[in-house]
Write a protein that holds these residues in place. Structure first.
Motif, PDB file in Angstrom:
ATOM      1  N   GLY A 196      24.204  43.679 -48.922  1.00  0.00           N
ATOM      2  CA  GLY A 196      25.327  43.734 -47.994  1.00  0.00           C
ATOM      3  C   GLY A 196      25.668  42.412 -47.365  1.00  0.00           C
ATOM      4  N   GLY A 197      24.815  41.422 -47.542  1.00  0.00           N
ATOM      5  CA  GLY A 197      25.042  40.108 -46.958  1.00  0.00           C
ATOM      6  C   GLY A 197      26.001  39.258 -47.759  1.00  0.00           C
ATOM      7  N   SER A 198      26.189  38.032 -47.281  1.00  0.00           N
ATOM      8  CA  SER A 198      27.143  37.111 -47.901  1.00  0.00           C
ATOM      9  C   SER A 198      26.505  35.746 -48.120  1.00  0.00           C
ATOM     10  CB  SER A 198      28.381  36.932 -47.006  1.00  0.00           C
ATOM     11  OG  SER A 198      29.064  38.146 -46.822  1.00  0.00           O
ATOM     12  N   LEU A 199      27.007  35.059 -49.116  1.00  0.00           N
ATOM     13  CA  LEU A 199      26.655  33.667 -49.382  1.00  0.00           C
ATOM     14  C   LEU A 199      27.900  32.968 -49.900  1.00  0.00           C
ATOM     15  CD1 LEU A 199      23.211  33.870 -51.262  1.00  0.00           C
ATOM     16  CD2 LEU A 199      23.585  32.917 -48.980  1.00  0.00           C
ATOM     17  N   ARG A 200      27.966  31.660 -49.669  1.00  0.00           N
ATOM     18  CA  ARG A 200      29.025  30.869 -50.281  1.00  0.00           C
ATOM     19  C   ARG A 200      28.390  29.753 -51.093  1.00  0.00           C
ATOM     20  NH1 ARG A 200      33.949  27.137 -47.895  1.00  0.00           N
ATOM     21  NH2 ARG A 200      32.230  25.719 -47.426  1.00  0.00           N
ATOM     22  N   LEU A 201      28.684  29.773 -52.376  1.00  0.00           N
ATOM     23  CA  LEU A 201      28.204  28.727 -53.271  1.00  0.00           C
ATOM     24  C   LEU A 201      29.243  27.619 -53.372  1.00  0.00           C
ATOM     25  CD1 LEU A 201      26.777  30.882 -56.216  1.00  0.00           C
ATOM     26  CD2 LEU A 201      25.667  30.206 -54.081  1.00  0.00           C
ATOM     27  N   VAL A 255      32.675  21.335 -72.505  1.00  0.00           N
ATOM     28  CA  VAL A 255      32.185  22.115 -71.375  1.00  0.00           C
ATOM     29  C   VAL A 255      31.025  21.380 -70.702  1.00  0.00           C
ATOM     30  CG1 VAL A 255      31.256  24.332 -70.613  1.00  0.00           C
ATOM     31  CG2 VAL A 255      32.847  24.241 -72.551  1.00  0.00           C
ATOM     32  N   TYR A 256      31.043  21.342 -69.397  1.00  0.00           N
ATOM     33  CA  TYR A 256      29.967  20.741 -68.613  1.00  0.00           C
ATOM     34  C   TYR A 256      29.393  21.803 -67.678  1.00  0.00           C
ATOM     35  CZ  TYR A 256      32.206  16.422 -70.145  1.00  0.00           C
ATOM     36  OH  TYR A 256      32.747  15.415 -70.906  1.00  0.00           O
ATOM     37  N   TRP A 257      28.067  21.736 -67.481  1.00  0.00           N
ATOM     38  CA  TRP A 257      27.379  22.715 -66.648  1.00  0.00           C
ATOM     39  C   TRP A 257      26.601  22.024 -65.533  1.00  0.00           C
ATOM     40  CZ3 TRP A 257      27.992  27.893 -67.278  1.00  0.00           C
ATOM     41  CH2 TRP A 257      28.527  28.336 -68.498  1.00  0.00           C
ATOM     42  N   GLY A 258      26.473  22.748 -64.423  1.00  0.00           N
ATOM     43  CA  GLY A 258      25.592  22.309 -63.363  1.00  0.00           C
ATOM     44  C   GLY A 258      24.176  22.796 -63.635  1.00  0.00           C
ATOM     45  N   GLN A 259      23.276  22.479 -62.713  1.00  0.00           N
ATOM     46  CA  GLN A 259      21.864  22.810 -62.931  1.00  0.00           C
ATOM     47  C   GLN A 259      21.515  24.223 -62.469  1.00  0.00           C
ATOM     48  OE1 GLN A 259      22.990  21.262 -60.308  1.00  0.00           O
ATOM     49  NE2 GLN A 259      21.940  22.208 -58.588  1.00  0.00           N
ATOM     50  N   GLY A 260      22.418  24.842 -61.733  1.00  0.00           N
ATOM     51  CA  GLY A 260      22.194  26.209 -61.282  1.00  0.00           C
ATOM     52  C   GLY A 260      21.607  26.296 -59.889  1.00  0.00           C
ATOM     53  N   THR A 261      21.887  27.402 -59.229  1.00  0.00           N
ATOM     54  CA  THR A 261      21.330  27.674 -57.910  1.00  0.00           C
ATOM     55  C   THR A 261      20.928  29.146 -57.852  1.00  0.00           C
ATOM     56  OG1 THR A 261      21.707  27.481 -55.511  1.00  0.00           O
ATOM     57  CG2 THR A 261      23.598  28.157 -56.851  1.00  0.00           C
ATOM     58  N   GLN A 262      19.751  29.401 -57.321  1.00  0.00           N
ATOM     59  CA  GLN A 262      19.200  30.756 -57.314  1.00  0.00           C
ATOM     60  C   GLN A 262      19.801  31.573 -56.176  1.00  0.00           C
ATOM     61  OE1 GLN A 262      16.740  32.290 -59.414  1.00  0.00           O
ATOM     62  NE2 GLN A 262      17.384  34.136 -58.288  1.00  0.00           N
ATOM     63  N   VAL A 263      20.209  32.787 -56.511  1.00  0.00           N
ATOM     64  CA  VAL A 263      20.654  33.763 -55.516  1.00  0.00           C
ATOM     65  C   VAL A 263      19.761  34.990 -55.653  1.00  0.00           C
ATOM     66  CG1 VAL A 263      22.507  35.325 -54.829  1.00  0.00           C
ATOM     67  CG2 VAL A 263      23.034  32.956 -55.458  1.00  0.00           C
ATOM     68  N   THR A 264      19.134  35.374 -54.564  1.00  0.00           N
ATOM     69  CA  THR A 264      18.255  36.536 -54.559  1.00  0.00           C
ATOM     70  C   THR A 264      18.725  37.507 -53.487  1.00  0.00           C
ATOM     71  OG1 THR A 264      16.372  35.189 -55.277  1.00  0.00           O
ATOM     72  CG2 THR A 264      15.882  37.347 -54.320  1.00  0.00           C
ATOM     73  N   VAL A 265      18.984  38.732 -53.913  1.00  0.00           N
ATOM     74  CA  VAL A 265      19.431  39.780 -52.990  1.00  0.00           C
ATOM     75  C   VAL A 265      18.350  40.850 -52.954  1.00  0.00           C
ATOM     76  CG1 VAL A 265      21.265  41.370 -52.374  1.00  0.00           C
ATOM     77  CG2 VAL A 265      21.806  39.279 -53.655  1.00  0.00           C
ATOM     78  N   SER A 266      17.699  40.948 -51.815  1.00  0.00           N
ATOM     79  CA  SER A 266      16.574  41.864 -51.708  1.00  0.00           C
ATOM     80  C   SER A 266      16.340  42.240 -50.259  1.00  0.00           C
ATOM     81  CB  SER A 266      15.316  41.213 -52.280  1.00  0.00           C
ATOM     82  OG  SER A 266      14.177  42.020 -52.068  1.00  0.00           O
ATOM     83  N   SER A 267      15.890  43.471 -50.072  1.00  0.00           N
ATOM     84  CA  SER A 267      15.547  43.908 -48.720  1.00  0.00           C
ATOM     85  C   SER A 267      14.074  43.648 -48.444  1.00  0.00           C
ATOM     86  CB  SER A 267      15.865  45.393 -48.547  1.00  0.00           C
ATOM     87  OG  SER A 267      15.207  46.156 -49.535  1.00  0.00           O
ATOM     88  N   SER A 310      25.253  24.227 -54.864  1.00  0.00           N
ATOM     89  CA  SER A 310      24.471  24.404 -53.650  1.00  0.00           C
ATOM     90  C   SER A 310      24.889  25.703 -52.985  1.00  0.00           C
ATOM     91  CB  SER A 310      24.654  23.224 -52.691  1.00  0.00           C
ATOM     92  OG  SER A 310      26.005  23.106 -52.299  1.00  0.00           O
ATOM     93  N   GLY A 311      24.096  26.142 -52.013  1.00  0.00           N
ATOM     94  CA  GLY A 311      24.453  27.324 -51.248  1.00  0.00           C
ATOM     95  C   GLY A 311      23.698  28.577 -51.610  1.00  0.00           C
ATOM     96  N   GLY A 312      22.877  28.501 -52.643  1.00  0.00           N
ATOM     97  CA  GLY A 312      22.094  29.670 -53.007  1.00  0.00           C
ATOM     98  C   GLY A 312      21.018  29.959 -51.974  1.00  0.00           C
ATOM     99  N   GLY A 313      20.374  31.103 -52.131  1.00  0.00           N
ATOM    100  CA  GLY A 313      19.311  31.468 -51.211  1.00  0.00           C
ATOM    101  C   GLY A 313      18.994  32.940 -51.316  1.00  0.00           C
ATOM    102  N   SER A 314      18.273  33.427 -50.324  1.00  0.00           N
ATOM    103  CA  SER A 314      17.888  34.832 -50.266  1.00  0.00           C
ATOM    104  C   SER A 314      18.677  35.537 -49.175  1.00  0.00           C
ATOM    105  CB  SER A 314      16.393  34.957 -49.989  1.00  0.00           C
ATOM    106  OG  SER A 314      15.634  34.417 -51.047  1.00  0.00           O
ATOM    107  N   VAL A 315      19.140  36.727 -49.490  1.00  0.00           N
ATOM    108  CA  VAL A 315      19.947  37.490 -48.537  1.00  0.00           C
ATOM    109  C   VAL A 315      19.671  38.967 -48.745  1.00  0.00           C
ATOM    110  CG1 VAL A 315      21.930  37.593 -50.102  1.00  0.00           C
ATOM    111  CG2 VAL A 315      22.295  37.721 -47.640  1.00  0.00           C
TER     112      VAL A 315
END
Length: 116
Positions: free
Chosen positions: A15-20, A104-116, A7-12
């Motif tokens: 220069g911004g920050s996110l915490r996954l 090895v186990y994987w999560g489903q993924g979370t999208q991170v988008t960095v765009s102005s 969790s924690g993905g999103g658009s920023v």
């Protein structure tokens, strides 16, 4: 089995920050490492940061000084603090767990988008 939920993905903006966050549940034992990987469109999945059971960490060169991996054992959660984000950091971010036996186990993924 081990279940991982990111969790924690999103658009920023650049220069911004996110915490996954990666919450782990299930058969949580004999864990060798936990890590974050990412996959951009048209590219292979690549390692971003890994934390070994003893606490040592490894980072990809392209995130050193910007990203920090950490974990809260009481919450069975691994974090990826991402600062100074760049457009090239845009990707789906996955967390994983590697057992001592190599499973090895994987999560489903979370999208991170960095765009102005």
């Amino acid at each position: 089995q081990v279940q991982l939920v990111e969790s924690g993905g999103g658009s920023v903006q650049p220069g911004g920050s996110l915490r996954l966050s990666c919450a782990t549940s299930g058969s949580i034992f004999s864990i060798y490492s936990q890590g974050w990987y990412r996959q951009a469109p048209g590219k292979q999945r690549e390692s971003v940061a890994v934390i070994i059971s003893g606490g040592s960490t490894n980072y990809a060169d392209f995130v050193k000084g910007r990203f920090t991996i950490s974990r809260d054992n009481a919450k069975n959660t691994v974090y990826l603090q991402m600062n100074s984000l760049k457009p090239e950091d845009t990707a789906v971010y996955y967390c994983n767990v590697v057992r001592s036996g190599g499973r090895v186990y994987w999560g489903q993924g979370t999208q991170v988008t960095v765009s102005s």
